[in-house]
Design a protein around this motif. Structure first.
Motif, PDB file in Angstrom:
ATOM      1  N   ILE A   1     -17.041  -2.057  -1.993  1.00  0.00           N
ATOM      2  CA  ILE A   1     -15.735  -2.700  -2.150  1.00  0.00           C
ATOM      3  C   ILE A   1     -15.683  -4.017  -1.372  1.00  0.00           C
ATOM      4  O   ILE A   1     -16.422  -4.220  -0.428  1.00  0.00           O
ATOM      5  N   ALA A   2     -14.809  -4.934  -1.832  1.00  0.00           N
ATOM      6  CA  ALA A   2     -14.591  -6.246  -1.192  1.00  0.00           C
ATOM      7  C   ALA A   2     -15.875  -7.049  -1.049  1.00  0.00           C
ATOM      8  O   ALA A   2     -16.065  -7.787  -0.101  1.00  0.00           O
ATOM      9  N   ALA A   3     -16.789  -6.874  -2.002  1.00  0.00           N
ATOM     10  CA  ALA A   3     -18.081  -7.569  -1.909  1.00  0.00           C
ATOM     11  C   ALA A   3     -18.359  -8.382  -3.177  1.00  0.00           C
ATOM     12  O   ALA A   3     -19.504  -8.637  -3.518  1.00  0.00           O
ATOM     13  N   GLY A   4     -17.285  -8.788  -3.866  1.00  0.00           N
ATOM     14  CA  GLY A   4     -17.483  -9.588  -5.077  1.00  0.00           C
ATOM     15  C   GLY A   4     -17.856  -8.742  -6.277  1.00  0.00           C
ATOM     16  O   GLY A   4     -18.499  -9.203  -7.210  1.00  0.00           O
ATOM     17  N   LEU A   5     -17.437  -7.473  -6.261  1.00  0.00           N
ATOM     18  CA  LEU A   5     -17.675  -6.611  -7.430  1.00  0.00           C
ATOM     19  C   LEU A   5     -16.368  -6.195  -8.088  1.00  0.00           C
ATOM     20  O   LEU A   5     -16.284  -5.171  -8.754  1.00  0.00           O
ATOM     21  N   ALA A   6     -15.320  -6.999  -7.874  1.00  0.00           N
ATOM     22  CA  ALA A   6     -14.038  -6.786  -8.555  1.00  0.00           C
ATOM     23  C   ALA A   6     -13.388  -5.452  -8.207  1.00  0.00           C
ATOM     24  O   ALA A   6     -12.719  -4.847  -9.041  1.00  0.00           O
ATOM     25  N   SER A   7     -13.580  -4.999  -6.959  1.00  0.00           N
ATOM     26  CA  SER A   7     -12.957  -3.730  -6.584  1.00  0.00           C
ATOM     27  C   SER A   7     -11.436  -3.854  -6.531  1.00  0.00           C
ATOM     28  O   SER A   7     -10.732  -2.876  -6.759  1.00  0.00           O
ATOM     29  N   SER A   8     -10.915  -5.067  -6.261  1.00  0.00           N
ATOM     30  CA  SER A   8      -9.451  -5.171  -6.222  1.00  0.00           C
ATOM     31  C   SER A   8      -8.891  -5.052  -7.634  1.00  0.00           C
ATOM     32  O   SER A   8      -7.792  -4.531  -7.829  1.00  0.00           O
TER      33      SER A   8
ATOM     34  N   VAL B   1      -9.066   4.698   1.966  1.00  0.00           N
ATOM     35  CA  VAL B   1     -10.031   4.092   1.043  1.00  0.00           C
ATOM     36  C   VAL B   1     -11.370   4.776   1.283  1.00  0.00           C
ATOM     37  O   VAL B   1     -11.885   4.751   2.409  1.00  0.00           O
ATOM     38  N   ASN B   2     -11.893   5.387   0.269  1.00  0.00           N
ATOM     39  CA  ASN B   2     -13.130   6.163   0.365  1.00  0.00           C
ATOM     40  C   ASN B   2     -13.090   7.137   1.542  1.00  0.00           C
ATOM     41  O   ASN B   2     -14.042   7.244   2.324  1.00  0.00           O
ATOM     42  N   GLY B   3     -11.940   7.798   1.701  1.00  0.00           N
ATOM     43  CA  GLY B   3     -11.793   8.858   2.698  1.00  0.00           C
ATOM     44  C   GLY B   3     -11.463   8.374   4.104  1.00  0.00           C
ATOM     45  O   GLY B   3     -11.312   9.182   5.003  1.00  0.00           O
ATOM     46  N   VAL B   4     -11.337   7.050   4.282  1.00  0.00           N
ATOM     47  CA  VAL B   4     -11.073   6.517   5.636  1.00  0.00           C
ATOM     48  C   VAL B   4      -9.714   5.800   5.624  1.00  0.00           C
ATOM     49  O   VAL B   4      -9.426   5.011   4.720  1.00  0.00           O
ATOM     50  N   GLU B   5      -8.897   6.102   6.612  1.00  0.00           N
ATOM     51  CA  GLU B   5      -7.587   5.447   6.755  1.00  0.00           C
ATOM     52  C   GLU B   5      -7.772   3.933   6.771  1.00  0.00           C
ATOM     53  O   GLU B   5      -8.656   3.431   7.468  1.00  0.00           O
ATOM     54  N   ASN B   6      -6.981   3.195   5.979  1.00  0.00           N
ATOM     55  CA  ASN B   6      -7.188   1.747   5.881  1.00  0.00           C
ATOM     56  C   ASN B   6      -5.866   1.015   6.114  1.00  0.00           C
ATOM     57  O   ASN B   6      -4.916   1.168   5.344  1.00  0.00           O
ATOM     58  N   GLN B   7      -5.797   0.241   7.196  1.00  0.00           N
ATOM     59  CA  GLN B   7      -4.579  -0.507   7.516  1.00  0.00           C
ATOM     60  C   GLN B   7      -4.582  -1.889   6.885  1.00  0.00           C
ATOM     61  O   GLN B   7      -3.534  -2.427   6.539  1.00  0.00           O
ATOM     62  N   SER B   8      -5.782  -2.465   6.712  1.00  0.00           N
ATOM     63  CA  SER B   8      -5.818  -3.875   6.302  1.00  0.00           C
ATOM     64  C   SER B   8      -5.354  -4.075   4.856  1.00  0.00           C
ATOM     65  O   SER B   8      -4.710  -5.065   4.539  1.00  0.00           O
ATOM     66  N   MET B   9      -5.641  -3.117   3.972  1.00  0.00           N
ATOM     67  CA  MET B   9      -5.207  -3.258   2.576  1.00  0.00           C
ATOM     68  C   MET B   9      -3.795  -2.709   2.348  1.00  0.00           C
ATOM     69  O   MET B   9      -3.210  -2.901   1.274  1.00  0.00           O
ATOM     70  N   LEU B  10      -3.266  -1.992   3.355  1.00  0.00           N
ATOM     71  CA  LEU B  10      -1.994  -1.288   3.161  1.00  0.00           C
ATOM     72  C   LEU B  10      -0.825  -2.208   2.755  1.00  0.00           C
ATOM     73  O   LEU B  10      -0.082  -1.871   1.834  1.00  0.00           O
ATOM     74  N   PRO B  11      -0.653  -3.396   3.393  1.00  0.00           N
ATOM     75  CA  PRO B  11       0.480  -4.244   2.982  1.00  0.00           C
ATOM     76  C   PRO B  11       0.418  -4.627   1.501  1.00  0.00           C
ATOM     77  O   PRO B  11       1.442  -4.636   0.815  1.00  0.00           O
ATOM     78  N   ARG B  12      -0.785  -4.910   0.984  1.00  0.00           N
ATOM     79  CA  ARG B  12      -0.897  -5.281  -0.440  1.00  0.00           C
ATOM     80  C   ARG B  12      -0.587  -4.092  -1.349  1.00  0.00           C
ATOM     81  O   ARG B  12       0.008  -4.240  -2.402  1.00  0.00           O
ATOM     82  N   ILE B  13      -1.029  -2.902  -0.912  1.00  0.00           N
ATOM     83  CA  ILE B  13      -0.755  -1.698  -1.718  1.00  0.00           C
ATOM     84  C   ILE B  13       0.747  -1.399  -1.706  1.00  0.00           C
ATOM     85  O   ILE B  13       1.351  -1.133  -2.750  1.00  0.00           O
ATOM     86  N   SER B  14       1.378  -1.489  -0.512  1.00  0.00           N
ATOM     87  CA  SER B  14       2.826  -1.233  -0.413  1.00  0.00           C
ATOM     88  C   SER B  14       3.591  -2.228  -1.282  1.00  0.00           C
ATOM     89  O   SER B  14       4.546  -1.868  -1.975  1.00  0.00           O
TER      90      SER B  14
END
Ligand code: DP6
Length: 320
Positions: free
Chosen positions: A95-102, A58-71
């Motif tokens: 992201i994740a700040a109430g700007l509808a990034s999901s 996510v934005n160039g950084v490995e992200n584990q916390s969102m990975l289960p939802r993406i999978s």
């Protein structure tokens, strides 16, 4: 086996808050939103040999916390017996700040995953798939003004008015950029289980949807402003009365609401809406956008503003 899609976030004017089926992520209420033009998320999905070990950056950084939802989203779109995926997601806004990034992220992921797997779906089918990942994502498959309706055990989406037919502007006042304490998914369930106002919120939603739909048909800004602000404040009242209470606002959020009230008193065509975060979105007519932007950037605690028009539907930008 690689595809890239871009999607814009959307802001609900009549809000989705609460689920009627948690497992299938079906909303308890319909909603009406506007898709934004200048904020966007680009998602690339690359499918490669091997069945385990999806990767997400996510934005160039490995992200584990969102990975289960993406999978899980990839499983919904492609099926559980699929090659492993390398997913990269880049947004040009916090992201994740109430700007509808999901919303933008899951809309783009759904579209890119289907294309990478060589599957073709109609837009309504893609919207249903995206909605299983995140309810608001279904709306980003469409541009302009969009209504999400509950029909039977599914959702159905309709474009109410295209971007050029009523070119409203949105000024987003960013008051805090850190991630929110409680994500929407969890917060909705806390509201459903504990808020004494939850049932009246659900009961009144169809009336708000009717008023907003008619206001959009008639391009009646005043009517839309009144029902959108009321609907937003009702949603936050449900949250405030939950146990534990969920208060997403900060001092600057309230300051921005007061700024919008002053602008309205001076004859400006503007209204606010706030999602599960401390940012204010001020929706206005194009002729008032400069005065709204100037007033919000001068409001104490506002860190930054972003101004945007209404945007298009999610779309594929690359496939190899
Ligand atoms: C306040 O779509 O993020 O922004 O379906 O659990 O992923 P999940 O929730 P999400 O909730 C959006 C809530 C809201 C209102 C709205 O966009 O309608």
């Amino acid at each position: 086996m690689q595809a890239t899609a871009i999607a814009q976030p959307n802001i609900a004017l009549i809000k989705y808050w609460g689920k009627r089926d948690v497992d299938r992520n079906l909303p308890a209420v319909g909603s009406i939103s506007i898709t934004l033009s200048d904020l966007h998320t680009t998602v690339s999905v690359e499918l490669e040999a091997g069945s385990t070990g999806d990767q997400l950056s996510v934005n160039g950084v490995e992200n584990q916390s969102m990975l289960p939802r993406i999978s899980h989203c990839l499983n919904t779109v492609i099926g559980e017996k699929r090659p492993r995926a390398r997913v990269s997601s880049d947004s040009n806004f916090p992201i994740a700040a109430g700007l509808a990034s999901s919303a933008s992220a899951f809309a783009a992921t759904t579209l890119a995953a289907a294309a990478a797997a060589g599957l073709s779906f109609r837009t309504d089918q893609l919207a249903r798939l995206a909605g299983q990942a995140s309810g608001s994502a279904a709306r980003s498959l469409y541009g302009g003004f969009v209504e999400l309706k509950n029909v039977g055990d599914a959702i159905d989406l309709t474009g109410l008015c295209d971007v050029d037919s009523w070119p409203l502007q949105v000024v987003v006042a960013i008051t805090e950029t850190g991630p929110k304490a409680t994500g929407s998914t969890q917060a909705m369930e806390i509201s459903r289980k504990t808020s004494p106002f939850y049932s009246s919120w659900i009961e009144q939603q169809d009336r708000d949807l009717d008023i907003a739909r008619t206001a959009i048909e008639r391009r009646d800004f005043e009517q839309l402003a009144a029902v959108a602000e009321h609907n937003c404040l009702k949603m936050h009242s449900v949250m405030w009365a939950s146990r534990p209470p969920m208060v997403y606002w900060n001092c600057a959020t309230i300051g921005c609401m007061q700024t919008v009230r002053q602008l309205q008193a001076s004859g400006c065509n503007v209204f606010f809406t706030i999602d599960a975060g401390p940012q204010i979105k001020a929706v206005c007519l194009p002729r008032d956008v400069d005065v709204v932007s100037e007033a919000l950037i001068e409001t104490p605690g506002v860190q930054e503003i972003m101004t945007t028009g209404l945007g298009p539907a999610a779309r594929l930008i690359d496939k190899t």
